[in-house]
Design an enzyme around this catalytic site. Sequence first.
Site, PDB file in Angstrom:
ATOM      1  CG  ASP A  43      -1.834   1.134   1.029  1.00 31.88           C
ATOM      2  OD1 ASP A  43      -3.051   0.575   0.418  1.00 31.88           O
ATOM      3  OD2 ASP A  43      -1.853   2.173   1.510  1.00 31.88           O
ATOM      4  CD  GLN A  44       3.163   5.128  -3.772  1.00 34.88           C
ATOM      5  OE1 GLN A  44       2.388   5.760  -4.451  1.00 34.88           O
ATOM      6  NE2 GLN A  44       4.378   4.491  -3.919  1.00 34.88           N
TER       7      GLN A  44
END
Length: 216
Positions: A87-88
């Site tokens: 995830d970012q």
Amino acid sequence: MPTNLDNTANNILPIRSNRIVLGSSSSYRRELLSRLGLPFEVITPDIDETAFAGEAPETTALRLAQEKARAISLRLLPPGALIIGSDQVATLDGEQIGKPGNHENALRQLQKMRGRRVIFHTALCLWDSTGSEPVIQTENVQTFVSFRDLPDHELDAYLRIEQPYDCAGSAKNEGLGVAILEKIESSDPTALTGLPLIALSTMLRQRGVTFFAKQQ
């Protein structure tokens, strides 16, 4: 950590033991993982990606990466697999910057970030469910991105050409978006695109994955 499986018929996905599974709906992560030359399957996790109130950006990214991998682990039968979650979260002055979704939001993001240095937190989780208890590795890779101080008409023109509305920060560094950036600083060059391959390679090696077949 949870080890029981969700045995609801609609949620169980058959998979061979010791396979690699990418838990993501991102075409960018799929392309990046394919560079390692390893066979893998892709399953889209179904989780709520909303950040908790007061949650630090890096904490959000790490939590969601792990939740994505865990969600996939509960759907596999048999459970033996190496599951990748990522995830970012982008941040500017401590404020989270998500995917814009449309042109107007993207333009506002770029206007806010121009001439500034933005931190991208790319979290990675490798969930090994091949044993009786899961082995979980996590890492947060930070990338520091400096945006050029460009006028509105250039930012607007860029967005209409590339339409990066599914990218946190509204710029595709692997495409034309690199032209609106001044500098990218990171220990893992693919982290900004969505999947830190150096960190992932290290994790996979620690779980016994071989990248190069012995030549005869």
